[in-house]
Write a protein that holds these residues in place. Structure first.
Motif, short mmCIF file in Angstrom:
data_model
loop_
_atom_site.label_atom_id
_atom_site.label_comp_id
_atom_site.label_asym_id
_atom_site.label_seq_id
_atom_site.Cartn_x
_atom_site.Cartn_y
_atom_site.Cartn_z
N SER A 1 0.10 2.93 -8.29
CA SER A 1 -0.90 3.69 -9.06
C SER A 1 -0.27 4.96 -9.62
O SER A 1 -0.56 5.37 -10.75
N THR A 2 0.60 5.57 -8.83
CA THR A 2 1.26 6.80 -9.28
C THR A 2 2.09 6.53 -10.54
O THR A 2 2.16 7.37 -11.44
N ASN B 1 0.81 -1.20 0.00
CA ASN B 1 0.00 0.00 0.00
C ASN B 1 0.85 1.25 0.00
O ASN B 1 1.76 1.38 0.81
#
Ligand code: ATP
Length: 235
Positions: A43-44, A38
């Protein structure tokens, strides 16, 4: 040949340094997975590739062209499909309308119809539900719709952000089978996953990201055997 290449990419959210000199490549025909926990920056990385979040430093080269400063829309047109985390389909639109939205730059109705037929061939479940509103479909069906929508523009690379998230094990299996099947037919895939075990099982190569940096890269099978990976991500 490298289809996608990131070199020394730095991305910030205000004062947060989210990607710290990230470099990675995806070759044509490969499934490459980016795994990490996490908040590691998975995602970035995908958002930076499609310029939803801009790299402050470094380069993103796609298909031989520098896309670092291009607009998101033009990057999609160049052949990069981004299926974001959390299956952001249009809940009020039907399955068919969602697919049509995926072909946003295509005006030729025949090409759109061909795309929809292709999507139905991959995902017969969507064909059965063509008039159903996206928001009333199950999580697995929504994920299939999100992937199918991403394929509507016939991309050169499909970037999937945690496609298995929140799905029951049997659906997770199905999603990974689809990844393998798409790749067998020639699709290059960049797969972001927390589900490292399954992602490495379908990928050719993998990168491990930790607090914005690549800490390991190798063949997927080698990473699967790596004690450090096993302890941190396969427990
Ligand atoms: P997850 O698996 O939880 O989705 P991730 O590996 O995809 O995690 P990112 O979403 O890329 O991680 O986030 C990387 C870092 O950037 C995190 O510290 C996160 O808090 C921060 N971050 C992400 N989006 C934003 C934003 N819009 N504004 C500020 N910080 C952000």
């Amino acid at each position: 040949m490298a289809l996608l290449e990131l070199t020394n990419v730095h991305t910030y959210y205000g004062g947060i340094h989210a990607l710290k000199g990230l470099s990675m490549t995806v070759n044509e025909g490969e499934v490459v997975t980016l795994i990490g926990s996490n908040g590691a920056g998975k995602s970035t990385t995908l958002k930076t590739i499609c310029a939803q979040t801009r790299a402050k430093e470094g380069k993103v080269i796609f298909n031989g062209k520098d896309i670092t400063q291009m607009r998101t829309h033009d990057i999609a047109l160049a052949g990069i499909a981004h299926v974001p985390e959390g299956r952001r389909i249009f809940p009020k639109l039907t399955v068919r309308e969602n697919l049509e939205m995926g072909a946003f730059s295509v005006s030729d109705k025949k090409v759109i119809e061909e795309g929809i037929e292709r999507a139905f061939a991959y995902f017969p479940r969507l064909k059965e539900r063509v008039s159903q509103k996206g928001g009333t479909m199950s999580g697995g069906e929504q994920q299939m719709l999100a992937i199918a929508r991403g394929l509507m523009m016939k991309p050169k690379i499909l970037m999937l952000d945690e496609p298995s998230m929140g799905l029951a094990p049997i659906l997770v299996e199905q999603i990974f089978e689809i990844v393998t099947e798409l790749n067998k037919e020639g699709m290059t895939i960049l797969l972001v996953e927390q589900n490292a075990n399954q992602a490495l099982s379908v990928a050719h190569r993998g990168y491990v990201i930790q607090t914005g940096e690549i800490i390991l890269k190798d063949d997927a099978q080698t990473l699967l055997m790596n004690p450090q990976v096993r302890e941190a991500y396969l427990a």
